[in-house]
Write a protein that holds these residues in place. Structure first.
Motif, short mmCIF file in Angstrom:
data_model
loop_
_atom_site.label_atom_id
_atom_site.label_comp_id
_atom_site.label_asym_id
_atom_site.label_seq_id
_atom_site.Cartn_x
_atom_site.Cartn_y
_atom_site.Cartn_z
N SER A 165 -2.98 18.14 27.91
CA SER A 165 -3.11 17.35 29.13
C SER A 165 -2.77 18.18 30.35
O SER A 165 -1.62 18.63 30.50
CB SER A 165 -2.18 16.12 29.06
OG SER A 165 -2.05 15.53 30.33
N ASP A 167 -2.57 17.03 33.28
CA ASP A 167 -1.68 16.22 34.12
C ASP A 167 -0.22 16.52 33.79
O ASP A 167 0.63 16.62 34.69
CB ASP A 167 -1.97 14.73 33.91
CG ASP A 167 -3.30 14.31 34.51
OD1 ASP A 167 -3.82 15.04 35.38
OD2 ASP A 167 -3.82 13.25 34.10
N ARG A 170 0.82 19.82 35.36
CA ARG A 170 1.03 19.73 36.81
C ARG A 170 2.35 19.04 37.14
O ARG A 170 3.01 19.37 38.13
CB ARG A 170 -0.15 19.00 37.45
CG ARG A 170 -1.47 19.75 37.34
CD ARG A 170 -2.58 19.07 38.11
NE ARG A 170 -3.86 19.71 37.84
CZ ARG A 170 -4.79 19.25 37.00
NH1 ARG A 170 -4.55 18.12 36.33
NH2 ARG A 170 -5.90 19.90 36.82
#
Length: 291
Positions: A165, A167, A170
């Motif tokens: 992932s 996400d 980040r």
């Protein structure tokens, strides 16, 4: 099992590659957050790795299949389509993948080599926790079929599906712009679907792909602070030092060991509330969730 529960497997790849890797695995398991290791059964320090694993019964050990760029288990003379002049598995992974599609002899040789590696792992007497592959080559559709079919004969119950992932990355490192770690996302999804149909456990995600060889203490702590729900595999390549045959150029082996034993990693893991273990420790969870 609550659907939102966090479960985590922390794995070291390349167990058996060198004494430096083996030393790091032992230290990271005794003093850090490492729960599992993936054994290269024909690597130079494989016997040392097996001896250490036998002395660490809580360490879950799986098979790190080698089908590219390292040592085969069968004699190279029996693998003419798969090995190079030095007797190692070929390093031209893309071309090898094409040869497997076009050449029946290459497929027969690879099936025999995969079976030989499962046999070698069985001979160690260690319980088989999981299966994955060097350079994630098991995502190749032809290889995936071989591994799932042959693995069934050896009690394979869990396999890595390398999907990560962005996400989560980040969140772990604000401002990071991680690129694709692999050009295999569709093949990984296919592997996951095939594994689930075969009744083989897969992680919901794998962390360590985009930052492979650069899993610093700060990154690992950040990932643990933002650990998603479900079953996650976090994998690293720790070693006490570099300078050994087969090492990956540019990999920060010592930093990855530091990440596994750092107090900030241990604190972040405790704060996450995740249950820690090997894949075999979570098989009953899967069965309960299906009933």
């Amino acid at each position: 099992m609550p659907a939102s529960e966090k479960r985590l497997v922390v794995t070291s790849d390349d167990f058996g590659l060198s004494p430096q890797v083996n030393e790091a695995v032992e230290r990271a398991h005794r003093d850090g957050i490492l729960t599992a290791a993936s054994l290269m059964v024909s690597a130079p320090a494989a016997a040392d790795a097996v001896a250490r694993a036998r002395a660490l019964p809580s360490l879950r050990v799986g098979l790190h299949l080698v089908m590219v760029e390292a040592w085969p288990t069968l004699p190279a003379s029996e693998l003419p389509d798969l090995t190079d002049g030095a007797g190692l598995m070929r390093a031209d992974q893309a071309r090898l993948g094409l040869d497997l599609a076009l050449r029946s002899g290459a497929r027969r040789q690879l099936a025999a080599e995969i079976r030989a590696q499962f046999e070698a792992f069985r001979a160690t007497g260690l319980p088989l926790d999981h299966v994955n592959a060097h350079k994630h080559f098991h995502v190749h559709p032809i290889i995936a079929g071989m591994v799932l079919a042959i693995g069934r004969d050896y009690g394979m119950r869990a396999i890595r599906v390398p999907r990560e992932s962005r996400d989560t990355l980040r969140l772990a490192e604000p401002g990071a712009k991680p690129g694709l770690a692999l050009d295999t996302a569709p093949w990984a999804a296919l592997l996951g679907a095939r594994a689930r149909r075969s009744g083989v456990l897969t992680p919901d995600r794998v962390l360590g792909l985009a930052w492979s060889g650069a899993m610093t203490p700060a990154r690992v702590a950040g990932l643990l602070r933002h650990l998603p729900d479900g079953l996650t595999e976090l994998y690293l390549h720790p070693a006490t030092a570099g300078g050994f045959p087969g090492e990956a150029l540019g990999y920060a082996y010592a930093a990855e060991l530091d990440a596994l034993v750092a107090p900030e990693s241990r604190s972040a893991l405790a704060a996450s509330g995740a249950r820690l273990g090997g894949f075999s420790d979570f098989l009953n969870d899967r069965h309960r969730s299906l009933t």
